[in-house]
Enzyme design. Structure first.
Site, PDB file in Angstrom:
ATOM      1  N   LYS A  35      -2.651  -2.023  -2.605  1.00 40.35           N
ATOM      2  CA  LYS A  35      -3.369  -1.061  -2.264  1.00 40.35           C
ATOM      3  C   LYS A  35      -3.210   0.283  -2.394  1.00 40.35           C
ATOM      4  O   LYS A  35      -2.034   0.892  -1.997  1.00 40.35           O
ATOM      5  CB  LYS A  35      -4.186  -1.719  -1.642  1.00 40.35           C
ATOM      6  CG  LYS A  35      -5.616  -0.798  -0.646  1.00 40.35           C
ATOM      7  CD  LYS A  35      -5.545  -1.026   1.385  1.00 40.35           C
ATOM      8  CE  LYS A  35      -6.552   0.212   1.521  1.00 40.35           C
ATOM      9  NZ  LYS A  35      -7.318   0.080   2.903  1.00 40.35           N
ATOM     10  N   GLU A  55       0.903  -1.031   0.059  1.00 38.34           N
ATOM     11  CA  GLU A  55      -0.132  -0.170  -0.356  1.00 38.34           C
ATOM     12  C   GLU A  55       0.918   1.358  -0.143  1.00 38.34           C
ATOM     13  O   GLU A  55       1.473   1.474   0.845  1.00 38.34           O
ATOM     14  CB  GLU A  55      -0.713  -0.243   1.045  1.00 38.34           C
ATOM     15  CG  GLU A  55      -2.040   1.141   1.704  1.00 38.34           C
ATOM     16  CD  GLU A  55      -2.331   0.977   2.174  1.00 38.34           C
ATOM     17  OE1 GLU A  55      -3.780   1.566   2.453  1.00 38.34           O
ATOM     18  OE2 GLU A  55      -2.790   0.678   3.692  1.00 38.34           O
TER      19      GLU A  55
END
Length: 300
Positions: A219, A182
């Site tokens: 992400k 992420e």
């Protein structure tokens, strides 16, 4: 507990092709008071850290046991370490998610962010990460999530952030878990689109180095340029690309996400929007169901 190969394969398939989104229930020490305030629980309503985490556990348990929180629309959920070790309805949280709800459990493993340098915030060191991953695997956790933040289109900073994400990702893969990498791009960045173009190129270069079987998830902030990450989603080493809400309201996050054909949601604040402790169970379940439905439709 742990995972057997058949369960793992089923969970990979659900992550790769399942219709729905990933619920992020992983606010940690720093963000917990804010999450609780939004839930209608102010600092004067609990005394000390244990009581604070007790309140957030009650909130998460209430979400997880709500009638609409099933794999019909929620295919995965990201937990905080304490939540992983907690119980809901007499079962460890990861088991309650998978065995009862059919929802794949993930664990947030990062320990927060370093100070800004080269326009980015790298992850702080994660002491004892191998032990944490071993414990997570024993709990039946499928994968992990690790967050760092890009504030500006600084090539050196973005190179460093992606290298750190993939380095940690390799540690996670070695433990038999699937990492969600992420590298968030700040939605308020003045150079958001430029940063995203640099980020995409850097991620692709690292993906191309992975061997067969070293599959990851990504992400990412919903990009300024619609469809920007479609070819990352199609990369053979990528199981799924999920989107973070990044501070957008539920409605705006869903509206932007609906324009990304190959991203599904992984929202936390947007999922819990409008939910408070003071609501009756019927009101709470109805409000959560409406949020789940909205995010599900935007992910479809």
């Amino acid at each position: 507990m742990g995972q057997d190969a058949a369960t793992f394969a089923k969970q990979v398939d659900q992550m790769r092709t399942g219709a729905g989104f990933i619920a992020a229930l992983d606010q940690s020490g720093g963000s917990t008071p804010k999450a609780l305030r939004l839930y209608g629980v102010t600092e004067d309503m609990y005394d000390g850290e244990d009581a604070m985490f007790g309140e957030i556990h009650e909130m998460r348990s209430r979400i997880i046991t709500a009638p609409d929180f099933t794999n019909a629309k929620v295919i995965g959920a990201i937990l905080f370490e304490r939540t992983m070790r907690g119980e809901v309805e007499g079962r460890p949280m990861p088991q309650a998610l998978w065995d009862v709800r059919g929802i794949v459990p993930f664990l947030k493993i990062d320990k927060g962010l370093e100070d800004k340098a080269n326009g980015v915030q790298l992850m702080k060191p994660i002491p004892g990460v191998e032990e944490t991953l071993k414990e997570a695997a024993e709990f039946g956790i499928f994968g992990t999530k690790e967050r760092s933040v890009i504030h500006e289109a600084n090539p050196e900073g973005i190179k460093a952030i992606v290298a750190q994400q993939f380095e940690l990702g390799m540690t996670v893969l070695a433990a038999g878990l699937v990492p969600i990498l992420e590298p968030e791009v700040d939605i308020n960045s003045a150079t958001k689109a430029e940063a995203e173009a640099l980020l995409k190129a850097e991620i692709k270069a690292h993906l191309d180095q992975l061997a067969e079987g070293q599959d990851v998830m990504l992400k990412l902030t919903i990009p300024t340029e619609d469809g920007l990450y479609d070819d990352l989603a199609d990369h053979p080493r990528v199981i799924r690309v999920v989107a973070l809400s990044g501070g957008y309201s539920t409605d705006e996050a869903c509206e932007r996400l609906a324009r990304q054909p190959k991203m599904i949601a992984s929202f936390s604040r947007a999922l819990a929007e409008g939910l408070t402790k003071q609501l009756s169970d019927a009101e709470f379940n109805a409000a959560l169901a409406a949020n789940i439905d909205k995010i599900y439709k935007a992910s479809a």
